[in-house]
Design a protein around this motif. Structure first.
Motif: not given
Length: 175
Positions: A135-149
């Motif tokens: 979850a921490a890595s997913i949140r990190l990437h979300e904060r940088h604008g990444f979206a789950v595809v």
């Protein structure tokens, strides 16, 4: 500046990794390989394997480290997404933070620099393949604008269980 950059000690330097960093990078990596599901890799790296890994990460695929003095606290890299020429402008990121130093903004610092590097190299897209329980890595990437595809279900077996892998993407250019 990202909000959590303020948490990072100002004595932290981010720079390209050099051979002298390899033992510390390997220690961070090998802990994750042996004891966590932060990576789906199962084989630790010795010094020679780590040297070969660094040699493959040149140009747009460099490795960066966050250091305090001589101590490597975190590292990240970009890798080719696929070897076919059609995917040449798509990269995959990796970010690892040393145990005991997590939550201090180091992942944000590293990922931000990787995104800058990908843009400078003319990349169109960055993908992140993250074990779904991370979850921490997913949140990190979300904060940088990444979206789950997408989510690859039960594709990796490690530590006695099956793991889903969440695929996230950041588009760097216009359509």
């Amino acid at each position: 500046m990202q909000p959590s950059d303020a948490l990072v000690d100002r004595a932290i330097t981010v720079r390209e990794a050099v051979e002298a960093d390899l033992d510390q990078i390997a220690a961070i990596w090998n802990h994750e390989v042996l004891w966590t599901d932060a990576t789906t890799d199962t084989e630790p790296r010795d010094r020679e394997a780590q040297r070969e890994w660094l040699a493959r990460h040149t140009g747009a695929y460099g490795v960066i480290v966050a250091v305090a003095g001589d101590e490597v606290l975190a590292y990240g890299s970009l890798s080719p997404y696929r070897p076919k020429p059609a995917f040449a402008r798509t990269v995959e990121d990796s970010v690892y933070v040393k145990r005991g130093r997590r939550g201090a903004g180091l992942g944000t610092l590293i990922l931000g620099r990787l995104i800058e590097g990908a843009r400078e190299a003319g990349c169109r897209s960055i993908l992140a393949r993250i074990t779904s329980r991370n979850a921490a890595s997913i949140r990190l990437h979300e904060r940088h604008g990444f979206a789950v595809v997408g989510v690859e279900q039960e594709v990796a077996f490690k530590l006695g269980r099956w793991h889903d892998v969440t695929v996230m993407q950041l588009l760097l250019g216009g359509r």
